[in-house]
Design an enzyme around this catalytic site. Structure first.
Site, PDB file in Angstrom:
ATOM      1  N   GLU A 119       0.835  -1.210   0.000  1.00 49.94           N
ATOM      2  CA  GLU A 119       0.000   0.000   0.000  1.00 49.94           C
ATOM      3  C   GLU A 119       0.866   1.255   0.000  1.00 49.94           C
ATOM      4  O   GLU A 119       1.976   1.252   0.548  1.00 49.94           O
ATOM      5  CB  GLU A 119      -0.956   0.003   1.199  1.00 49.94           C
ATOM      6  CG  GLU A 119      -0.319  -0.370   2.503  1.00 49.94           C
ATOM      7  CD  GLU A 119      -1.348  -0.693   3.582  1.00 49.94           C
ATOM      8  OE1 GLU A 119      -1.800   0.238   4.230  1.00 49.94           O
ATOM      9  OE2 GLU A 119      -1.680  -1.895   3.758  1.00 49.94           O
ATOM     10  N   LYS A 121       2.390   4.681   1.131  1.00 44.11           N
ATOM     11  CA  LYS A 121       2.573   5.249   2.478  1.00 44.11           C
ATOM     12  C   LYS A 121       2.260   6.743   2.397  1.00 44.11           C
ATOM     13  O   LYS A 121       3.024   7.527   1.840  1.00 44.11           O
ATOM     14  CB  LYS A 121       4.014   5.019   2.930  1.00 44.11           C
ATOM     15  CG  LYS A 121       4.263   5.453   4.353  1.00 44.11           C
ATOM     16  CD  LYS A 121       5.624   4.950   4.835  1.00 44.11           C
ATOM     17  CE  LYS A 121       5.855   5.314   6.285  1.00 44.11           C
ATOM     18  NZ  LYS A 121       5.787   6.747   6.549  1.00 44.11           N
ATOM     19  N   ASP A 123       1.768  10.581   3.287  1.00 40.08           N
ATOM     20  CA  ASP A 123       2.588  11.487   4.078  1.00 40.08           C
ATOM     21  C   ASP A 123       1.659  12.421   4.842  1.00 40.08           C
ATOM     22  O   ASP A 123       1.293  13.493   4.367  1.00 40.08           O
ATOM     23  CB  ASP A 123       3.492  12.274   3.122  1.00 40.08           C
ATOM     24  CG  ASP A 123       4.752  12.721   3.807  1.00 40.08           C
ATOM     25  OD1 ASP A 123       4.903  12.420   5.003  1.00 40.08           O
ATOM     26  OD2 ASP A 123       5.578  13.369   3.152  1.00 40.08           O
ATOM     27  N   TYR A 231      -5.600   2.172   7.674  1.00 35.78           N
ATOM     28  CA  TYR A 231      -4.674   1.130   7.234  1.00 35.78           C
ATOM     29  C   TYR A 231      -4.427   0.009   8.241  1.00 35.78           C
ATOM     30  O   TYR A 231      -3.717  -0.930   7.940  1.00 35.78           O
ATOM     31  CB  TYR A 231      -3.353   1.702   6.735  1.00 35.78           C
ATOM     32  CG  TYR A 231      -2.581   2.566   7.705  1.00 35.78           C
ATOM     33  CD1 TYR A 231      -2.104   2.070   8.910  1.00 35.78           C
ATOM     34  CD2 TYR A 231      -2.297   3.885   7.375  1.00 35.78           C
ATOM     35  CE1 TYR A 231      -1.382   2.859   9.776  1.00 35.78           C
ATOM     36  CE2 TYR A 231      -1.569   4.693   8.237  1.00 35.78           C
ATOM     37  CZ  TYR A 231      -1.116   4.168   9.448  1.00 35.78           C
ATOM     38  OH  TYR A 231      -0.390   4.952  10.299  1.00 35.78           O
ATOM     39  N   LYS A 320      11.218   3.411   0.949  1.00 36.73           N
ATOM     40  CA  LYS A 320      11.064   4.848   0.744  1.00 36.73           C
ATOM     41  C   LYS A 320      11.299   5.261  -0.705  1.00 36.73           C
ATOM     42  O   LYS A 320      12.116   4.667  -1.415  1.00 36.73           O
ATOM     43  CB  LYS A 320      12.058   5.604   1.652  1.00 36.73           C
ATOM     44  CG  LYS A 320      11.912   5.288   3.122  1.00 36.73           C
ATOM     45  CD  LYS A 320      10.583   5.723   3.685  1.00 36.73           C
ATOM     46  CE  LYS A 320      10.557   7.178   3.936  1.00 36.73           C
ATOM     47  NZ  LYS A 320      10.106   7.632   5.209  1.00 36.73           N
ATOM     48  N   CYS A 414      12.412  47.328 -14.209  1.00 32.77           N
ATOM     49  CA  CYS A 414      12.306  46.049 -14.923  1.00 32.77           C
ATOM     50  C   CYS A 414      13.694  45.609 -15.398  1.00 32.77           C
ATOM     51  O   CYS A 414      14.409  46.397 -16.029  1.00 32.77           O
ATOM     52  CB  CYS A 414      11.364  46.210 -16.114  1.00 32.77           C
ATOM     53  SG  CYS A 414      11.379  44.787 -17.218  1.00 32.77           S
ATOM     54  N   CYS A 417      13.524  45.989 -19.501  1.00 33.05           N
ATOM     55  CA  CYS A 417      13.349  47.239 -20.248  1.00 33.05           C
ATOM     56  C   CYS A 417      13.575  48.485 -19.393  1.00 33.05           C
ATOM     57  O   CYS A 417      13.446  49.599 -19.885  1.00 33.05           O
ATOM     58  CB  CYS A 417      11.954  47.293 -20.871  1.00 33.05           C
ATOM     59  SG  CYS A 417      10.652  47.587 -19.660  1.00 33.05           S
ATOM     60  N   CYS A 432       6.037  45.025 -14.263  1.00 29.81           N
ATOM     61  CA  CYS A 432       6.755  46.003 -15.084  1.00 29.81           C
ATOM     62  C   CYS A 432       5.704  46.868 -15.765  1.00 29.81           C
ATOM     63  O   CYS A 432       4.708  46.344 -16.275  1.00 29.81           O
ATOM     64  CB  CYS A 432       7.587  45.254 -16.125  1.00 29.81           C
ATOM     65  SG  CYS A 432       8.035  46.254 -17.538  1.00 29.81           S
ATOM     66  N   CYS A 438       8.273  46.581 -23.413  1.00 29.84           N
ATOM     67  CA  CYS A 438       9.183  45.672 -22.708  1.00 29.84           C
ATOM     68  C   CYS A 438       9.417  44.417 -23.558  1.00 29.84           C
ATOM     69  O   CYS A 438       8.467  43.727 -23.935  1.00 29.84           O
ATOM     70  CB  CYS A 438       8.574  45.289 -21.364  1.00 29.84           C
ATOM     71  SG  CYS A 438       9.514  44.017 -20.502  1.00 29.84           S
TER      72      CYS A 438
HETATM   73  N1  5U1 Z   1      -0.161   2.560   4.535  1.00 24.99           N
HETATM   74  C1  5U1 Z   1       0.365   2.416   5.764  1.00 24.99           C
HETATM   75  N2  5U1 Z   1       1.034   3.362   6.396  1.00 24.99           N
HETATM   76  N3  5U1 Z   1       1.398   2.837   7.579  1.00 24.99           N
HETATM   77  C2  5U1 Z   1       2.092   3.397   8.602  1.00 24.99           C
HETATM   78  N4  5U1 Z   1       0.298   1.295   6.514  1.00 24.99           N
HETATM   79  C3  5U1 Z   1       0.944   1.557   7.650  1.00 24.99           C
HETATM   80  N5  5U1 Z   1       1.151   0.786   8.747  1.00 24.99           N
HETATM   81  C4  5U1 Z   1       1.831   1.307   9.778  1.00 24.99           C
HETATM   82  C5  5U1 Z   1       2.322   2.639   9.738  1.00 24.99           C
HETATM   83  C6  5U1 Z   1       3.069   3.187  10.878  1.00 24.99           C
HETATM   84  O1  5U1 Z   1       2.058   0.575  10.876  1.00 24.99           O
HETATM   85  C7  5U1 Z   1       1.571  -0.778  10.894  1.00 24.99           C
HETATM   86  C8  5U1 Z   1       2.594  -1.682  10.316  1.00 24.99           C
HETATM   87  C9  5U1 Z   1       1.262  -1.140  12.304  1.00 24.99           C
END
Ligand code: 5U1
Length: 675
Positions: A119, A121, A123, A231, A320, A414, A417, A432, A438
């Protein structure tokens, strides 16, 4: 509840369940089931009942997502099941080592394949949500994994988090874990607005999500475009737990959570690598930031056998992606002048690999942004590149400032010009004042005129425009039609054949349409759609030129700012003489017949979706617009019809849900031919 009429009670329950259903369709499935206006009507009816019979209102009511009273501080909460972190892998080798370690531990032959759940990850910010008897009781941050902060009031405002689990088959106690994140579109909109109003933009979507969840006033959080993707689970009591990670995710989806669309179950480590490559190439197109892939051993029994080391499970790893933020040095700042005179500071950087590409330039937006960042030439800076947005400098690392770092001075003249640079009160952009005097503005105006959606002059690319202006062969778009072969072939790298082709394209561009011509003039804020509306409403160029601001304001989609730009453009004698010269050179179009017969689709909005196989999308759009229709990018209750080709997706679903007529490409062609 004694004095509440039974009919009101029943209607209230029905409204709650209908609104929850539409909420789920809209925020979790991205597949709206009713028009916004109808949703608002149902919500108002629910709120009216709650106003009259406040005893009916429960915390899981869809009306209870707007935030409540501000807190003084967040209280601390203990995680009964610790929230783990993940080990990272940065190479294929580290991934095979991970796979081998697991096989060794469970005595699996190295040639045998393990089933992994893969899956993206996300941010964002990790969160724990506790449901008791199906009701959301608590939302908490991860904190140090053992103790986090209680952010219940804030998570309740996030529409993709169910306040009550869907259906009636759920464990008595369920702790759902996932990531709260801000999609890129919402993040970019938030930052654009913040820059315009002089507020502080967020550094990246993760900070935006964290900053929004840290608000003590949940009414502020409610205004932020946050989403949540589930997740995993923590506490789980009162029913049989599914036996694999994949089955668990499916269950969470059924209970009303958003589950990432790209999750996949694979066999063996090579398939994990293929998945990584697929997602790496999709990364820029996603509408949220991801920083890697999480791989988990799918089978829960195997997960149990594998256990944990320190705070990370042995059965999962995060592979990563290249970072989307990196440090580099700011070597210099140049000021670029655009078509409308906007002066934009562009940072020249020591090249750095970020977000999967090598970046040497980044935008600094405007003078306010330079001041806000407090950045100097020579500084170490953090550069961010995510999606297809141009790289940005998000921070100066002040601890690393070298001696002799030079402050950035925004120019008063500018750089091209030497005309003065002015900033209109209330605008972040400095411009400008040289207009077409120009050179930079002239070049940009010519590039726009020649571009595909404008006059479509094949072979007249940006570099060639620069060369033609630099060699004094042209001073305005009108000069294009006076170009001679002998002069062109004297230019560096211009062969006879290319010069002839270019002259042919210039000649061909003389036959155009009024909307394209209006668009090609590069009037500020007049994009393709506005040019089309102007053409449909006024019919001839001379009536557009003569229109007053009041007349322009009567046109749909033309507001006071656009109207002012149009009037200003045509009151400028230099612009008028260029328009005249173009007409004299033979640039021509058919005026637009204003009768209802000629514009039978006037007032209608159409949407094109999926792949069109006979016509190009641009052609279909042109033809619809010629008959007076507006062509929009998204479906709403106001959409008249949708043309859907193969691979049409959510727009087609939405049209069907809203009962909007859907045509195939062939039926569109037949329809237009018969108009
Ligand atoms: N998609 C995903 N992100 N993430 C972060 N799954 C997932 N699982 C995590 C974490 C910290 O921890 C489990 C492995 C428990």
């Amino acid at each position: 509840m004694l004095n509440i009429p039974e009919a009101v009670h029943q209607r209230y329950q029905r409204l709650k369940s209908e609104l929850n259903h539409h909420n789920h369709a809209y925020y979790v499935l991205d597949d709206p089931s009713i028009p916004d206006s109808e949703y608002d009507r149902l919500m108002r009816e629910l709120q009216d009942i709650e106003q009259q019979y406040s005893e009916l209102r429960t915390p899981d009511s869809p009306s209870q997502r707007v935030g409540g009273v501000a807190l003084d501080s967040f209280s601390q909460v203990k995680h009964e099941v610790p929230m783990l972190s993940l080990d990272n892998a940065f190479s294929d080798q580290e991934m095979s080592d991970f796979d081998r370690r697991i096989k060794d531990r469970i005595n699996l032959e190295s040639s045998q394949h393990l089933a992994y759940a893969c899956e993206p990850k996300l941010d964002g910010v990790a969160v724990s949500l506790i449901y008791e008897q199906g009701l959301l009781m608590r939302g908490a941050t991860r904190g140090d994994g053992s103790v986090g902060e209680d952010i219940t009031a804030n998570v309740r405002t996030i529409k993709s988090i169910p306040l009550r689990l869907r259906g009636d088959d759920f464990p008595e106690l369920l702790e759902v874990r996932g990531e709260i994140y801000m999609p890129r579109e919402g993040f970019n909109e938030f930052n654009t607005k913040a820059r315009e109003t002089g507020d502080k933009p967020f550094v990246n979507p993760r900070n935006a999500a964290a900053g929004s969840l840290r608000q003590l006033d949940s009414k502020i959080t409610a205004t932020r475009p946050l989403e949540m993707c589930a997740y995993s689970v923590g506490q789980y009591q009162g029913s049989q737990k599914p036996d694999s990670h994949f089955a668990m995710l499916r269950m969470l989806g059924t209970l009303g959570f958003k589950i990432n669309q790209h999750i996949k179950q694979v066999e063996g480590i090579d398939a994990c690598e293929d998945y990584y490559q697929q997602l790496a190439s999709l990364r820029d197109q996603l509408d949220y930031d991801i920083d890697g892939i999480v791989y988990k051993v799918n089978d829960f029994k195997l997960q149990e056998r594998l256990g944990f080391v320190a705070k990370a499970p042995r059965w999962a790893i995060a592979r990563k992606f290249p970072a989307q933020e990196e440090m580099t040095r700011l070597l210099d700042v140049e000021f670029q002048v655009g078509r409308t005179g906007a002066v934009t500071p562009v940072a020249r950087l020591e090249p750095v690999f970020v977000g999967g590409v090598t970046v040497g330039n980044a935008t600094l937006h405007n003078a306010d942004e330079i001041n806000r960042l407090g950045v100097c030439v020579g500084d170490t800076v953090i550069v961010r590149r995510a999606g297809d947005v141009i790289p940005q400098i998000v921070k100066a690392v002040l601890e690393k400032r070298p001696q002799g770092a030079q402050p950035i001075i925004f120019p008063e003249r500018c750089p091209v010009c030497q005309s003065s640079v002015k900033r209109t009160e209330g605008e972040a952009v400095a411009r400008c004042t040289g207009g077409l005097f120009c050179g930079a503005q002239t070049k940009e105006a010519i590039k726009h005129y020649a571009s595909r959606k404008a006059m479509d002059i094949d072979g007249l690319g940006d570099k060639l425009v620069d060369a033609l202006v630099d060699h004094d062969l042209i001073y305005s778009v009108a000069d294009l039609y006076e170009l001679k072969l002998e002069k062109l072939i004297n230019l560096e790298r211009m062969a006879q054949k290319s010069a002839e082709n270019l002259l042919n394209s210039i000649e061909a561009s003389k036959q155009t349409t009024l909307p394209k011509f209006l668009f090609s003039l590069g009037i500020r804020e007049v994009g393709e759609a506005t040019a089309q509306t102007l053409a449909n409403n006024f019919g001839t160029l001379d009536t557009v030129i003569a229109a007053t601001a009041e007349q322009l304001l009567e046109v749909e989609d033309v507001g006071p700012i656009v109207a002012r730009h149009i009037v200003d453009f045509f009151r400028n004698p230099d612009n008028l003489s260029i328009v005249e010269a173009l007409r004299k050179s033979g640039v021509q179009w058919k005026d637009i017949d204003q009768t209802a017969q000629a514009l039978p689709l006037k007032g209608q909005t159409w949407v094109l979706t999926g792949t069109l196989e006979t016509m190009s999308r641009a052609e279909a759009k042109d033809r619809l617009q010629q008959f007076g229709a507006k062509v929009a990018g998204s479906v709403s209750a106001k959409t008249h019809a949708v043309v859907a080709g193969p691979s049409a997706g959510s727009k087609l679903n939405k049209a069907q849900a809203l009962d909007i007529q859907v045509l195939t490409e062939q039926s569109l062609i037949d329809f237009l031919d018969n108009l």
